[in-house]
Design an enzyme around this catalytic site. Structure first.
Site, short mmCIF file in Angstrom:
data_model
loop_
_atom_site.label_atom_id
_atom_site.label_comp_id
_atom_site.label_asym_id
_atom_site.label_seq_id
_atom_site.Cartn_x
_atom_site.Cartn_y
_atom_site.Cartn_z
N LYS A 1 14.81 19.93 8.95
CA LYS A 1 15.84 20.96 9.01
C LYS A 1 15.43 22.18 9.82
O LYS A 1 16.28 23.03 10.14
CB LYS A 1 16.27 21.37 7.59
CG LYS A 1 17.03 20.28 6.86
CD LYS A 1 17.30 20.65 5.40
CE LYS A 1 18.26 21.81 5.27
NZ LYS A 1 19.61 21.49 5.71
N SER B 1 29.85 23.22 -0.91
CA SER B 1 28.81 24.22 -0.71
C SER B 1 29.16 25.53 -1.41
O SER B 1 30.34 25.92 -1.47
CB SER B 1 28.64 24.48 0.79
OG SER B 1 27.84 25.62 1.04
N TYR C 1 30.94 27.05 9.22
CA TYR C 1 30.50 25.99 8.30
C TYR C 1 31.17 26.16 6.94
O TYR C 1 31.74 25.20 6.39
CB TYR C 1 28.98 26.02 8.15
CG TYR C 1 28.50 25.23 6.96
CD1 TYR C 1 28.53 23.83 6.97
CD2 TYR C 1 28.02 25.87 5.81
CE1 TYR C 1 28.10 23.10 5.87
CE2 TYR C 1 27.59 25.15 4.71
CZ TYR C 1 27.63 23.77 4.75
OH TYR C 1 27.21 23.05 3.66
#
Length: 323
Positions: free
Chosen positions: A179, A117, A141
């Protein structure tokens, strides 16, 4: 057989679609459908089997896959909620799970492709080039993704099979409906225009004007193209940025959606207090390493990608269908 973890999710289901388009159907999808609408992402795909993520990792650890022919593993499964604050859960789900899969792939010499990411760059103060000097983490995260990348870096010099991490920037496109709040701004803007004539953007922050924060918006179909080119051409192992290399403003995204829908105007809302200090106001992928590795597929412009996505949303609510 090809294994796709997170195969019912946004990027994972698009990868399955990309594999289907190339004739592959011997696919095992691994995911956690839970109480979400993710199951709808699987309706228009072709695959041989599905396993719940915990059953899969237990079966893997028990040796159930040791003698099965596996062509590749695409590990897209993770908790991607940047507002998740349970660090123990995040580390078990994103880090430990990934390590088990990685070592299985290395032992069997199976090509292993995984989702990293752009959040691993933190605030982006030092830029967006793959390497320790540029990296940081603004939330749990991002931390879980960053330390797995660093774990992989330790492994790579001795790896005898392909290991590729792709640092996704701001991905948008079909099959992200489930999502919710974590869906792309493109989908939020589209949904806002279904019920009204305004799209909402955050007001300025970090020295940026209203809606002028910039992100590297990358279309999910191009993300799939990068994954499959690394797989099919056996491009070099490593950790690579996966973005367009161009930063565009949220105003640009909003205006692209408005142009496609031929209606609407922008409304600015206060920047949320909870996001202050945890928000990337600017991202732009440095693509020199990706290009040096041999990627030649290119990327759509924001306007081209939004036009294609809006057509998907208008025609099929953003889902794929069997044909």
């Amino acid at each position: 057989m090809i294994i796709v973890t997170g195969g019912a999710g946004f990027i994972g289901s698009n990868l399955v679609k990309g594999l289907n388009d190339k004739g592959a159907q011997d696919i095992l999808i691994v995911d956690n459908l839970g109480q979400s609408e993710k199951f709808r992402n699987l309706v228009g795909l072709r695959y041989n089997d599905y396993q719940y993520k915990q059953d899969f990792i237990e079966n893997l650890t028990a040796g159930c896959f040791d003698n099965q022919p596996i062509e590749a593993i695409f590990h897209e499964g993770a908790c991607s909620d940047t507002m998740e604050y349970d660090a123990n859960y995040m580390m078990k789900n994103n880090y430990e799970y990934s390590k088990k899969l990685l070592h299985f792939a290395l032992k069997r010499r199976i090509p292993f492709f995984y989702a990293s990411s752009a959040s691993t760059y933190g605030s982006g103060t030092n830029g967006f080039t793959e390497g320790d000097h540029y990296e940081g983490a603004l939330n749990v995260y991002a931390f879980s993704k960053l330390i797995f990348d660093r774990y992989v870096r330790q492994i790579l010099p001795s790896a005898t099979s392909q290991v590729v991490g792709l640092r996704y920037f701001n991905v948008f496109g079909p099959q992200e409906n489930h999502k919710g709040k974590m869906a792309s701004t493109a989908l939020h803007f589209y949904n806002q225009l279904k019920i009204g004539d305004k799209v909402q953007l955050f007001s300025g922050c970090d020295g940026y004007g209203n809606g002028e924060q910039k992100r590297d918006f990358v279309y999910v179909k191009d993300v799939v193209k990068v994954n499959l080119e690394f797989f099919e051409r056996q491009l070099p192992s490593g950790i690579y940025n996966c973005g367009t290399g161009t930063a565009r403003t949220f105003n640009d995204m909003a205006n692209a959606v408005i142009a496609q829908k031929k209606k609407g105007e922008i409304e600015y809302i206060p920047f949320p207090e909870v996001l202050k200090g945890k928000y990337q106001s600017y991202t732009q992928a440095d693509l020199k390493n990706l290009l040096a590795a041999g990627y030649t597929g290119g990327f759509r412009s924001l306007e081209e990608a939004v036009a294609d996505y809006i057509n998907h949303l208008d025609e099929s609510a953003g889902y794929y269908s069997l044909c």
